[in-house]
Scaffold this motif. Structure first.
Motif, PDB file in Angstrom:
ATOM      1  N   GLY A  56       0.788  -1.220   0.000  1.00 32.78           N
ATOM      2  CA  GLY A  56       0.000   0.000   0.000  1.00 32.78           C
ATOM      3  C   GLY A  56       0.821   1.270   0.000  1.00 32.78           C
ATOM      4  O   GLY A  56       0.299   2.355   0.309  1.00 32.78           O
ATOM      5  N   LEU A  57       2.099   1.176  -0.381  1.00 37.16           N
ATOM      6  CA  LEU A  57       2.990   2.336  -0.330  1.00 37.16           C
ATOM      7  C   LEU A  57       3.130   3.032  -1.681  1.00 37.16           C
ATOM      8  O   LEU A  57       3.636   4.156  -1.744  1.00 37.16           O
ATOM      9  CB  LEU A  57       4.373   1.905   0.169  1.00 37.16           C
ATOM     10  N   VAL A  58       2.711   2.368  -2.755  1.00 32.21           N
ATOM     11  CA  VAL A  58       2.822   2.934  -4.101  1.00 32.21           C
ATOM     12  C   VAL A  58       1.502   2.707  -4.828  1.00 32.21           C
ATOM     13  O   VAL A  58       1.006   1.581  -4.852  1.00 32.21           O
ATOM     14  CB  VAL A  58       3.971   2.275  -4.900  1.00 32.21           C
ATOM     15  N   PRO A  59       0.910   3.742  -5.427  1.00 32.96           N
ATOM     16  CA  PRO A  59      -0.314   3.536  -6.201  1.00 32.96           C
ATOM     17  C   PRO A  59      -0.023   2.814  -7.511  1.00 32.96           C
ATOM     18  O   PRO A  59       1.091   2.887  -8.036  1.00 32.96           O
ATOM     19  CB  PRO A  59      -0.819   4.959  -6.459  1.00 32.96           C
ATOM     20  N   GLU A  60      -1.011   2.128  -8.022  1.00 32.23           N
ATOM     21  CA  GLU A  60      -0.819   1.330  -9.235  1.00 32.23           C
ATOM     22  C   GLU A  60      -0.367   2.171 -10.421  1.00 32.23           C
ATOM     23  O   GLU A  60       0.443   1.730 -11.232  1.00 32.23           O
ATOM     24  CB  GLU A  60      -2.120   0.597  -9.582  1.00 32.23           C
ATOM     25  N   ASP A  61      -0.874   3.413 -10.516  1.00 32.72           N
ATOM     26  CA  ASP A  61      -0.529   4.233 -11.676  1.00 32.72           C
ATOM     27  C   ASP A  61       0.890   4.777 -11.640  1.00 32.72           C
ATOM     28  O   ASP A  61       1.321   5.440 -12.561  1.00 32.72           O
ATOM     29  CB  ASP A  61      -1.526   5.389 -11.831  1.00 32.72           C
ATOM     30  N   ARG A  62       1.628   4.486 -10.568  1.00 27.98           N
ATOM     31  CA  ARG A  62       3.026   4.906 -10.491  1.00 27.98           C
ATOM     32  C   ARG A  62       3.992   3.731 -10.654  1.00 27.98           C
ATOM     33  O   ARG A  62       5.177   3.869 -10.393  1.00 27.98           O
ATOM     34  CB  ARG A  62       3.308   5.616  -9.155  1.00 27.98           C
ATOM     35  N   LEU A  63       3.464   2.588 -11.053  1.00 29.18           N
ATOM     36  CA  LEU A  63       4.315   1.416 -11.264  1.00 29.18           C
ATOM     37  C   LEU A  63       4.862   1.386 -12.689  1.00 29.18           C
ATOM     38  O   LEU A  63       4.350   2.069 -13.585  1.00 29.18           O
ATOM     39  CB  LEU A  63       3.531   0.135 -10.984  1.00 29.18           C
TER      40      LEU A  63
END
Length: 508
Positions: A56-63
């Protein structure tokens, strides 16, 4: 039952272990600590950041884009997830510390796997050379750097090495357990990196055509490999939240759609070039060793495994040095095995092998060259060595308000987006970009109330006048990511390692 006698340690090997094991452990720990960052971006963005996403530390759109395409297996990100969860539970949240611990764990596992491999394959090596074989298997200068990587290439290669160990240890045993273990280990190797299916193909062909295993046993191994890959879909579901077949997605995107070629295309002989140049002075010996063992010992399982791996990789347009990392740990064995083959085939007078002064001279030369390389890889960061700069700043100025002046856009921080970098970004510091130290408004980029630093590459320090100008600004050099003595070492081993020499200056 399996014959456990192959694990009995001879007195020579026992002495080598007791005398050198702590040195090996110490060196691997040093390399793990100094090897800041990653060799290549996938090592971070497709493993650690995927695990951070699940935390839960990185949103999916920043992967990274690979997540949307669902081409990354979920197995290693899941392992990383549990490691990170454990670190967080004991209060470790610092990204630089976490990545060091991941490298240290990789190094420890590498030492364990290599120790198993060496004990089994020592039977190919003369007893007088076994201590050298032992040392080189851990400390051929580039191996610690590869073996501490928490990367798919390294972990896949380690399970491949365990497979070779099982094959050699139980080569005279036809028990079903042997084929089950081979299938499990090869399947796991592939789950870490799908290209290792080529290594599995070579092993299966060797079992069938050289080892003369029963069709039933070969089919058992193949079935177990496929079963492990099917179980991998469970990890993929955990990562992506839906049923998907990442191994199909991977080959469809990279080979059929040709996305991998957008990252560069190389000629078919590129891997030969890599083998010769990347290991520095040892490269030509590794290539010759492979050719000698292939010619004189063509039934060797290692040759059968790595030959299709290299050949098929050579046919794929996109090539990178790291793609060879899964087979790097067999290099010391090939060198020693080839040497003993030549020794037995040719007269001692021809090779001067029995000439003790010549032997001592050659061993001393090899020892110096290898130790110099070890010093090189144990002295600075991984990859472009940018992260070595940011880690040094983090360790030394972590609680200060920082203003960093960057010359010529040589930002050591990985400020991409997307993908998001949660560990090595400049979110906690202020960055000021200038074109050169000769700008008239250079000093206006300093900020009051901040600790002011300058990051500048060697290429932007153009001569004595530039050095004097830095002094007039009361700038003092406090760090360099590649120390001056290493530039000479790298020039000898691999000039590309000198590509980005960054300096950190502090305003007095």
């Amino acid at each position: 039952m399996f014959n456990s006698q192959s694990f009995i340690i001879t007195p020579t090997i026992k002495i080598a272990y007791s005398k050198w094991f702590l040195i090996v452990l110490f060196l691997y720990t040093i390399v793990a600590y100094k090897s800041s960052g990653y060799h290549q971006e996938d090592e971070h963005y497709q493993l650690i950041e995927f695990a951070n996403y699940k935390l839960g530390l990185v949103p999916e759109d920043r992967l990274a884009w690979e997540f949307k395409e669902q081409i990354r297996p979920g197995f290693q990100p899941m392992i990383c997830y549990f490691f990170l969860k454990g670190f967080h539970l004991v209060g470790i949240h610092d990204g630089y510390t976490i990545t060091f611990l991941l490298r240290a764990i990789s190094g420890l596992f590498s030492i364990f796997v290599i120790s198993r491999f060496v004990r089994v394959y020592r039977s190919y090596i003369d007893s007088s050379l076994q201590p050298y074989f032992f040392l080189l298997s851990y400390l051929l200068w580039f191996l610690p750097y590869i073996n501490v990587r928490f990367s798919s290439e390294n972990w896949s290669g380690l399970f491949f090495l365990l497979t070779l160990t099982i094959i050699e240890q139980f080569k005279n045993n036809q028990a079903l357990k042997k084929y089950l273990f081979i299938g499990i280990l090869l399947g796991i190797s592939i789950l870490f990196r799908y290209q290792s299916a080529l290594l599995a193909l070579g092993i299966v062909l060797w079992l069938l055509l050289v080892h003369k295993s029963k069709i039933r046993d070969v089919l058992t191994t193949s079935f177990i490999i496929l079963t492990v890959l099917c179980l991998g879909m469970i990890f993929d579901y955990w990562l992506y939240g839906e049923i998907t077949c990442t191994i199909y997605n991977y080959f469809n995107v990279n080979l059929i759609k040709g996305v991998s070629t957008s990252f560069g295309v190389s000629p078919f002989y590129e891997y030969i070039y890599y083998v010769i140049t990347a290991p520095g002075p040892f490269g030509i010996f590794i290539l010759l060793a492979f050719l000698i063992v292939s010619f004189y010992d063509p039934k060797n399982a290692i040759i059968w495994a790595i030959t299709p791996f290299i050949l098929i990789h050579s046919l794929i347009p996109h090539k990178e040095l790291r793609f060879l990392f899964p087979i790097a740990n067999v290099a010391p064995f090939l060198i020693f095995h080839a040497f003993l083959i030549i020794k037995n085939k040719l007269s001692a007078s021809t090779l001067l092998i029995n000439n003790k002064p010549v032997t001592i001279l050659i061993l001393t030369l090899f020892f110096i060259i290898n130790c110099t390389g070890l010093i090189g890889i144990a002295s600075t960061g991984a990859g472009t060595k940018r992260t070595a700069v940011t880690e040094w700043i983090h360790r030394n100025y972590g609680t200060d308000k920082l203003n960093i002046i960057i010359i010529n856009v040589q930002n050591p921080y990985m400020d991409w987006g997307p993908p998001k970098n949660t560990y090595y970004s400049s979110s906690q510091v202020n960055l000021e970009y200038v074109n050169s130290i000769w700008q008239e408004d250079f000093l206006t980029h300093k900020k009051k109330g901040y600790k002011n630093l300058l990051v500048i590459s060697d290429e932007d320090i153009t001569g004595e006048r530039a050095i004097q100008r830095l002094k007039t600004f009361h700038l003092v050099k406090v760090y360099k990511n590649i120390p001056d003595f290493l530039t000479i070492v790298y020039r000898f081993y691999d000039p590309d390692m000198n590509d980005l020499r960054l300096n950190v200056y502090e305003f007095e």
